[in-house]
Design a protein around this motif. Sequence first.
Motif, PDB file in Angstrom:
ATOM      1  N   GLY A  35       0.795  -1.222   0.000  1.00 18.64           N
ATOM      2  CA  GLY A  35       0.000   0.000   0.000  1.00 18.64           C
ATOM      3  C   GLY A  35       0.825   1.268   0.000  1.00 18.64           C
ATOM      4  O   GLY A  35       0.265   2.371  -0.029  1.00 18.64           O
ATOM      5  N   ALA A  87      -1.639   7.341   2.035  1.00 21.24           N
ATOM      6  CA  ALA A  87      -2.117   6.091   2.619  1.00 21.24           C
ATOM      7  C   ALA A  87      -1.944   6.080   4.132  1.00 21.24           C
ATOM      8  O   ALA A  87      -2.846   5.682   4.882  1.00 21.24           O
ATOM      9  CB  ALA A  87      -1.373   4.911   1.994  1.00 21.24           C
ATOM     10  N   ASP A  90      -4.572   8.033   6.151  1.00 21.55           N
ATOM     11  CA  ASP A  90      -5.979   7.733   5.850  1.00 21.55           C
ATOM     12  C   ASP A  90      -6.483   6.625   6.772  1.00 21.55           C
ATOM     13  O   ASP A  90      -6.058   5.471   6.653  1.00 21.55           O
ATOM     14  CB  ASP A  90      -6.108   7.293   4.392  1.00 21.55           C
ATOM     15  CG  ASP A  90      -7.543   7.045   3.961  1.00 21.55           C
ATOM     16  OD1 ASP A  90      -8.449   7.103   4.833  1.00 21.55           O
ATOM     17  OD2 ASP A  90      -7.766   6.802   2.762  1.00 21.55           O
ATOM     18  N   GLU A  92      -8.941   4.868   6.691  1.00 22.16           N
ATOM     19  CA  GLU A  92      -9.602   3.777   5.980  1.00 22.16           C
ATOM     20  C   GLU A  92      -8.629   2.929   5.168  1.00 22.16           C
ATOM     21  O   GLU A  92      -9.047   1.943   4.547  1.00 22.16           O
ATOM     22  CB  GLU A  92     -10.687   4.355   5.063  1.00 22.16           C
ATOM     23  CG  GLU A  92     -11.783   5.103   5.818  1.00 22.16           C
ATOM     24  CD  GLU A  92     -12.834   5.669   4.881  1.00 22.16           C
ATOM     25  OE1 GLU A  92     -12.777   5.372   3.658  1.00 22.16           O
ATOM     26  OE2 GLU A  92     -13.710   6.410   5.363  1.00 22.16           O
ATOM     27  N   HIS A  93      -7.367   3.283   5.190  1.00 23.80           N
ATOM     28  CA  HIS A  93      -6.377   2.549   4.391  1.00 23.80           C
ATOM     29  C   HIS A  93      -5.693   1.496   5.255  1.00 23.80           C
ATOM     30  O   HIS A  93      -5.408   1.740   6.429  1.00 23.80           O
ATOM     31  CB  HIS A  93      -5.348   3.517   3.816  1.00 23.80           C
ATOM     32  CG  HIS A  93      -4.516   2.947   2.709  1.00 23.80           C
ATOM     33  ND1 HIS A  93      -3.477   2.064   2.929  1.00 23.80           N
ATOM     34  CD2 HIS A  93      -4.599   3.107   1.360  1.00 23.80           C
ATOM     35  CE1 HIS A  93      -2.937   1.725   1.772  1.00 23.80           C
ATOM     36  NE2 HIS A  93      -3.584   2.346   0.795  1.00 23.80           N
ATOM     37  N   TYR A  96      -2.644   2.643   7.300  1.00 29.39           N
ATOM     38  CA  TYR A  96      -2.815   3.784   8.210  1.00 29.39           C
ATOM     39  C   TYR A  96      -1.837   3.665   9.380  1.00 29.39           C
ATOM     40  O   TYR A  96      -1.702   2.619  10.002  1.00 29.39           O
ATOM     41  CB  TYR A  96      -4.248   3.803   8.722  1.00 29.39           C
ATOM     42  CG  TYR A  96      -4.569   4.920   9.701  1.00 29.39           C
ATOM     43  CD1 TYR A  96      -4.283   6.239   9.391  1.00 29.39           C
ATOM     44  CD2 TYR A  96      -5.176   4.626  10.921  1.00 29.39           C
ATOM     45  CE1 TYR A  96      -4.594   7.269  10.276  1.00 29.39           C
ATOM     46  CE2 TYR A  96      -5.497   5.648  11.815  1.00 29.39           C
ATOM     47  CZ  TYR A  96      -5.198   6.961  11.491  1.00 29.39           C
ATOM     48  OH  TYR A  96      -5.507   7.973  12.380  1.00 29.39           O
ATOM     49  N   GLN A 132      -7.233  13.469  -0.391  1.00 31.02           N
ATOM     50  CA  GLN A 132      -5.933  13.118   0.183  1.00 31.02           C
ATOM     51  C   GLN A 132      -5.358  14.283   0.982  1.00 31.02           C
ATOM     52  O   GLN A 132      -4.826  14.094   2.072  1.00 31.02           O
ATOM     53  CB  GLN A 132      -4.976  12.702  -0.935  1.00 31.02           C
ATOM     54  CG  GLN A 132      -5.298  11.355  -1.556  1.00 31.02           C
ATOM     55  CD  GLN A 132      -4.447  11.061  -2.776  1.00 31.02           C
ATOM     56  OE1 GLN A 132      -4.007  11.980  -3.482  1.00 31.02           O
ATOM     57  NE2 GLN A 132      -4.221   9.775  -3.052  1.00 31.02           N
TER      58      GLN A 132
END
Length: 607
Positions: A35, A87, A90, A92-93, A96, A132
């Motif tokens: 990621g 990433a 975030d 939700e990533h 994170y 972002q």
Amino acid sequence: MDIDDRAGRPGSDREDLERQVQDLVAPLIPRFSPGLGRLRLGFNTAHYDQAASELEAFARPLWGLAPLAAGGAAFDHWDLWRAGLAAGTDPEHPDYWGAVFDRNQRLVETAAIGLTLALAPEQIWDPLTGRQRDTVAAWLRHAVTVQPNDNNWLFFPVMVGLGLRRVGVPHDQDANTARLDRLEEFDLGRGWYSDGPTWQRDYYIPFAMHFYGLIYAALGDDPARAERFRERAATFAQDFQHWFTSEGVAVPFGRSLTYRFAQSAFWGALAFAGVEALPWEVTKGHLLRNLRWWADRPIRDAAGLLTIGYGYPQPHMAEQYNAPGSPYWAMKAFLPLALPAEHPFWAAKEADAPALPEVCTQPEAGVALMRCEEGRHVVLLSAGQRNPWARHGAAKYAKFAYSTRFGFSVPAGTLKLEQGAFDSTLALSEDGEHWRPCELPHDASASDGVLHARWTPWDDVEIETWLVALPPWHVRVHRIRTGRALRTAEGAFAVDRDRPPTRVDTGPGRARLDSPNGLCVIEDLSSRREGALVVALPGTNVFAPRTTIPTLKGDLPPGEHLLACAVIGLEGSSSASASAGPDAAAGWPEPPAWASIEPLLGPAPTP
């Protein structure tokens, strides 16, 4: 060496430093997580969690990459760090990083991100999407609200604030103003800070307190504070230059040595903030010589990654906050790459190190520095510094001497002398098995090359220690009041034993060793100890994996005693001197006479 002979060598000038950044970063590229939010360099053994460790590895290369971009140099992988920033911030990533909270390692790493936003927003901010940018801004704005440790950490949200200001994101500037006010309370005078309300006066002063202060001076919007930061740094430079040999080697001392060439980052920060504390050609020389010296050390693994250690991979000497990405703090040394090629720092022709006095006493740090062998060897005498928190804190702060030629050693146990690796300290034992060195000195003073401190290894044992700088010798005097019988062992420097000695000499009152890797002598001035050569356990010394320590040993009954010795460490013998044979007693350096030492000690009795 003539200056012109340095052309083409590692660290010879600006373009070469740009290549060094690229070379150090290249092995990191295959280590990104799928990621892209994390860099995975190995197993984390630090006290913080894996996510923070992988954020650290991601963020610390930015200390070099951001100046590289600001100076106009190309770098082909900004897309990785840009995507990783999006990433990692975030929630939700999968990559994170987690929210920053009070006194948390994530806050440390926000400083490099803040600097990158401030210096190179076109690389890491401008191409982001609106969402972002929102997540990055929210994560960083929250970081400005948390509580740092009460030391150099107070600068981390300040660095974030500089970045947010550059990209137009509002944040709590009042909180950062309060932090800056608190940081200025650590001013000790003569350019020195303390790193918070502590006894440490180590490399955190140049590569943290001054480094961040100079960045703020260059990028902030508080002219009066910026001028104070510049003035203190200019004054500090006069002292700090004594910590380096004429060949660019810095004294290994204190914690966080795995950051290696961050120790010379101060010189580049002076240039970044426009502080000509020394002539530009001299400042430039201090930085480049140190980088060249490090380029010759085995500090990278087979994949090219920086290792934990100092002169070689040495996890044993690490602190509890050293993870695989920690060594990339060293990238701070590349800050002046942000300056244009025509800046006076880069336009200057590198100069040799200036001639400096043989002894420089720095009372704010409780140290005296000796320049020996025409500046090729620097010895730092220390009294009063203490760090009971850091791993091996006693060895890193409370030994009597630290050397650019012989380094210092950390213990591998306390049951045997070879485990304790008691170079440059006095160790005491009741049973000959369990040893206690100087750990927590107090009531310290430093004046005119003479240091003094007290320490109490047991409740009924009180020791006063005097250290006297008489280059190339230093003298140690200990007044011991003990309520118990004690065994004593006092080590000189630790000498690399990978090449055999050309001569040795041990006996009553002396331990001497001469080898191609160094000459070291300890002479007993109190005439009551026996000399020995202690073979330390491997991996204890920060420079050499295997060492021998010339040592004086003796026994003390209950009562009051005075021990005194003289210690010297020099460049080792040549092949010509080897003909004298391994047991030759002639030709050893003569120690200073007691009559020249006693007047310097004040109330200490005669041995």
